[in-house]
Motif scaffolding. Structure first.
Motif, mmCIF file in Angstrom:
data_model
loop_
_atom_site.group_PDB
_atom_site.id
_atom_site.type_symbol
_atom_site.label_atom_id
_atom_site.label_comp_id
_atom_site.label_asym_id
_atom_site.label_seq_id
_atom_site.Cartn_x
_atom_site.Cartn_y
_atom_site.Cartn_z
ATOM 1 N N GLY A 128 0.824 -1.213 0.000
ATOM 2 C CA GLY A 128 0.000 0.000 0.000
ATOM 3 C C GLY A 128 0.850 1.252 0.000
ATOM 4 N N VAL A 129 1.946 1.222 0.779
ATOM 5 C CA VAL A 129 2.847 2.378 0.843
ATOM 6 C C VAL A 129 3.544 2.582 -0.507
ATOM 7 C CG1 VAL A 129 4.995 3.259 1.853
ATOM 8 C CG2 VAL A 129 3.240 2.259 3.338
ATOM 9 N N ALA A 130 4.144 1.505 -1.044
ATOM 10 C CA ALA A 130 4.891 1.634 -2.303
ATOM 11 C C ALA A 130 3.958 2.088 -3.428
ATOM 12 C CB ALA A 130 5.570 0.311 -2.662
ATOM 13 N N THR A 131 2.736 1.573 -3.428
ATOM 14 C CA THR A 131 1.804 1.922 -4.503
ATOM 15 C C THR A 131 1.386 3.388 -4.406
ATOM 16 O OG1 THR A 131 1.033 -0.372 -4.552
ATOM 17 C CG2 THR A 131 -0.373 1.273 -5.622
ATOM 18 N N VAL A 132 1.035 3.856 -3.215
ATOM 19 C CA VAL A 132 0.586 5.249 -3.122
ATOM 20 C C VAL A 132 1.757 6.213 -3.305
ATOM 21 C CG1 VAL A 132 0.776 5.741 -0.624
ATOM 22 C CG2 VAL A 132 -1.062 6.769 -1.958
ATOM 23 N N VAL A 133 2.942 5.845 -2.819
ATOM 24 C CA VAL A 133 4.099 6.736 -3.010
ATOM 25 C C VAL A 133 4.450 6.814 -4.495
ATOM 26 C CG1 VAL A 133 6.562 7.042 -2.520
ATOM 27 C CG2 VAL A 133 4.994 6.512 -0.665
ATOM 28 N N SER A 134 4.333 5.663 -5.182
ATOM 29 C CA SER A 134 4.545 5.659 -6.629
ATOM 30 C C SER A 134 3.544 6.593 -7.326
ATOM 31 C CB SER A 134 4.431 4.210 -7.106
ATOM 32 O OG SER A 134 4.303 4.145 -8.484
ATOM 33 N N LYS A 135 2.267 6.512 -6.935
ATOM 34 C CA LYS A 135 1.257 7.416 -7.498
ATOM 35 C C LYS A 135 1.624 8.883 -7.215
ATOM 36 C CE LYS A 135 -3.192 6.420 -6.731
ATOM 37 N NZ LYS A 135 -3.928 6.328 -8.006
ATOM 38 N N LEU A 136 1.933 9.171 -5.954
ATOM 39 C CA LEU A 136 2.242 10.564 -5.585
ATOM 40 C C LEU A 136 3.486 11.077 -6.312
ATOM 41 C CD1 LEU A 136 1.407 10.331 -1.764
ATOM 42 C CD2 LEU A 136 0.189 11.740 -3.453
ATOM 43 N N PHE A 137 4.482 10.199 -6.451
ATOM 44 C CA PHE A 137 5.690 10.604 -7.190
ATOM 45 C C PHE A 137 5.343 10.930 -8.643
ATOM 46 C CE2 PHE A 137 9.252 8.416 -4.485
ATOM 47 C CZ PHE A 137 9.049 9.351 -3.487
ATOM 48 N N HIS A 138 4.452 10.136 -9.257
ATOM 49 C CA HIS A 138 4.064 10.410 -10.646
ATOM 50 C C HIS A 138 3.244 11.702 -10.754
ATOM 51 C CE1 HIS A 138 4.474 5.839 -11.384
ATOM 52 N NE2 HIS A 138 5.582 6.448 -11.687
ATOM 53 N N ILE A 139 2.465 11.984 -9.719
ATOM 54 C CA ILE A 139 1.622 13.183 -9.748
ATOM 55 C C ILE A 139 2.476 14.435 -9.555
ATOM 56 C CG2 ILE A 139 -0.203 14.430 -8.494
ATOM 57 C CD1 ILE A 139 -1.438 11.600 -7.913
ATOM 58 N N VAL A 140 3.361 14.409 -8.559
ATOM 59 C CA VAL A 140 4.146 15.594 -8.200
ATOM 60 C C VAL A 140 5.424 15.716 -9.054
ATOM 61 C CG1 VAL A 140 5.404 16.733 -6.307
ATOM 62 C CG2 VAL A 140 3.225 15.552 -5.841
ATOM 63 N N GLN A 141 5.994 14.562 -9.434
ATOM 64 C CA GLN A 141 7.267 14.536 -10.171
ATOM 65 C C GLN A 141 8.337 15.424 -9.517
ATOM 66 O OE1 GLN A 141 6.922 14.555 -14.516
ATOM 67 N NE2 GLN A 141 4.803 13.910 -14.347
ATOM 68 N N PRO A 142 8.617 15.149 -8.249
ATOM 69 C CA PRO A 142 9.583 15.998 -7.535
ATOM 70 C C PRO A 142 11.021 15.643 -7.896
ATOM 71 C CG PRO A 142 8.924 14.202 -6.119
ATOM 72 C CD PRO A 142 8.154 14.032 -7.414
ATOM 73 N N ASP A 143 11.945 16.529 -7.531
ATOM 74 C CA ASP A 143 13.373 16.226 -7.647
ATOM 75 C C ASP A 143 13.877 15.562 -6.373
ATOM 76 O OD1 ASP A 143 14.022 17.621 -10.277
ATOM 77 O OD2 ASP A 143 12.989 19.184 -9.149
ATOM 78 N N GLN A 144 13.332 16.007 -5.225
ATOM 79 C CA GLN A 144 13.688 15.398 -3.941
ATOM 80 C C GLN A 144 12.409 15.065 -3.181
ATOM 81 O OE1 GLN A 144 14.771 19.023 -3.801
ATOM 82 N NE2 GLN A 144 16.499 18.618 -5.139
ATOM 83 N N ALA A 145 12.478 13.988 -2.384
ATOM 84 C CA ALA A 145 11.361 13.683 -1.487
ATOM 85 C C ALA A 145 11.938 13.418 -0.099
ATOM 86 C CB ALA A 145 10.565 12.489 -1.987
#
Lengths: 287, 287
Positions: A128-145
């Motif tokens: 659940g964590v990896a999936t939602v973080v993957s979604k959020l990373f695709h949405i925000v497309q940050p350089d750093q998290a």
């Protein structure tokens, strides 16, 4: 500071920022009910990134049946005050429907790192964590998290995912923040009764004992460390141990006496009533 | 046209392009041994995208034990000629070590769509596809990605992944290209003996028969369609049917007679000796 609720709106604003500025985008994903730990992540992001994006989303996917998804504490007004004071530029607060408009069929799973510690007590949690973080990373497309080391296993899982899937994102682990008496800050601390709150001190105390022990014992076994922590926690009558483990970090693999890796983690999860708290110590060990 | 082998090099060039141009990046992921089908994807990308990126990578993760990973056909020189002629700008040809420098622990899986058709005959295949496509999408970060409809289930899986994980990429499905006599183009056609090549014609012929049948029969069952295809394929003595199925598209769910969805797929996999060929027909059906 702007607050947005839709993915499309967030994307537009971040693209707009990137068009105008040649600076990095920093991202702090949270489940809200912010405390000083989250604030320290935002402050760190503020020093490193041009645009600081905070997300507040209690992700149902990472809660198991019978866990505290429904009663997870929420306080949007205070969150937004803290976020603004800490220098956030953009706050993303999607609804569950915005994040999961149709039943999700795709899962991101990381094996190896998720079979122990919280992965063993909370099956499916790290998917659940990896999936939602993957979604959020695709949405925000940050350089750093930015992530807090209180959830050290989460950081190990996310770093592995980033490496394996070639995400172009730097993961910045940040130190655990503690109350004046040593208790690791957590949104879940609010659940504790006065008595539980007092007894919960055994967690950080037990990790302090491990630190001292390792400093005075060049050779040690993982069993000794686990024993030391467990016996101290057992002095608190309201504490029920979920797990105590000593492993290599970030591999999360067991080690033999005399063959410990350069960095080890002593991690614990302990229940006080219905409230499950975690804490850990990551320590560089002389060989 | 530039050929690059490292992820870092590819990223640098694409970032450079994006800095200088306000045009989209189009991506055609392939396993090489290019034929006119791949060329049609590149030509399509050429019309829609400012920068056309082709990847050539035979991905071990999507081959099962005993499948043809080792003997999968390769011809880099011809691939590069065809790519250049079709208008590719950048060709990414990583080694297996570049894509998997350490054993991969992260898997992207799409459930529901992968239990039937090739997913049933090739367990783990679509996990391998979703995982490598996810990696390639993160490496290239394209605006559009072009896939051939011969691999219709692959497109359904990738579209689901893109939707579920919020990848900001448009998936462009492109029609299957066929030889003059109807055989669907495939890198694996090169495996066929002269006799097998002749008999392989039953595949496209059987799908043509389904098309005619549906046009003249407003009400039909999936069993009728499957029966029609299977019996025609059985006229080829060298053909061994792996599967023939008629399902809704892109849901890949079975349908009842008189309750078919607006779009259906009749899909087949058939072995000629060691060579496994697939083909399909996607058809809009009047209700």
């Amino acid at each position: 500071m702007q607050v947005v609720h839709s993915i499309a709106d967030l994307r537009t604003r971040i693209k707009e920022y990137r068009r105008k500025h040649d600076q990095s985008v920093g991202f702090v994903p949270t489940m809200g009910y912010l405390h000083e730990g989250h604030v320290s992540l935002l402050r760190k992001a503020r020093t490193q990134s041009g645009l600081v994006v905070l997300s507040i989303f209690v992700n149902p996917l990472q809660f198991g049946p019978g866990e505290d998804f429904e009663r997870y504490p929420r306080n949007t007004e205070k969150d937004l005050q803290l976020a603004e004071a800490a220098g956030a530029d953009l706050v993303f607060m999607p609804t569950v429907d915005e994040m999961y408009p149709t039943p999700i069929r795709t899962t991101v799973s990381v094996t190896g790192l998720t079979s122990r510690l919280c992965g063993a007590s909370r099956p499916g949690h790290f998917d659940g964590v990896a999936t939602v973080v993957s979604k959020l990373f695709h949405i925000v497309q940050p350089d750093q998290a930015f992530f807090g080391l209180k959830d050290a296993q989460q950081i190990a899982v996310i770093e592995q995912m980033v490496q394996d899937l070639n995400l172009d994102i730097e993961i910045v682990p940040c130190p655990t923040l503690r109350e004046a008496d040593g208790l690791a800050m957590s949104s879940r601390n609010v659940y504790l009764s006065e008595q539980e709150r007092k007894q919960a001190l055994v967690l950080s105390q037990s990790l302090e004992k491990v630190k001292e022990f390792i400093q005075s014992h060049p050779s040690f076994s993982s069993e000794e460390l686990v024993q030391l922590v467990s016996s101290h926690i057992s002095t608190a009558p309201l504490a029920t141990i979920d797990y105590v483990e000593a492993l290599g970090y970030p591999t999360l693999e067991p080690f033999e006496i005399g063959h410990h890796p350069a960095s080890i983690i002593v991690a614990l999860a302990v229940k006080f009533g219905k409230t499950r708290l975690i804490d850990n110590l990551i320590i560089q060990v002389r060989k």
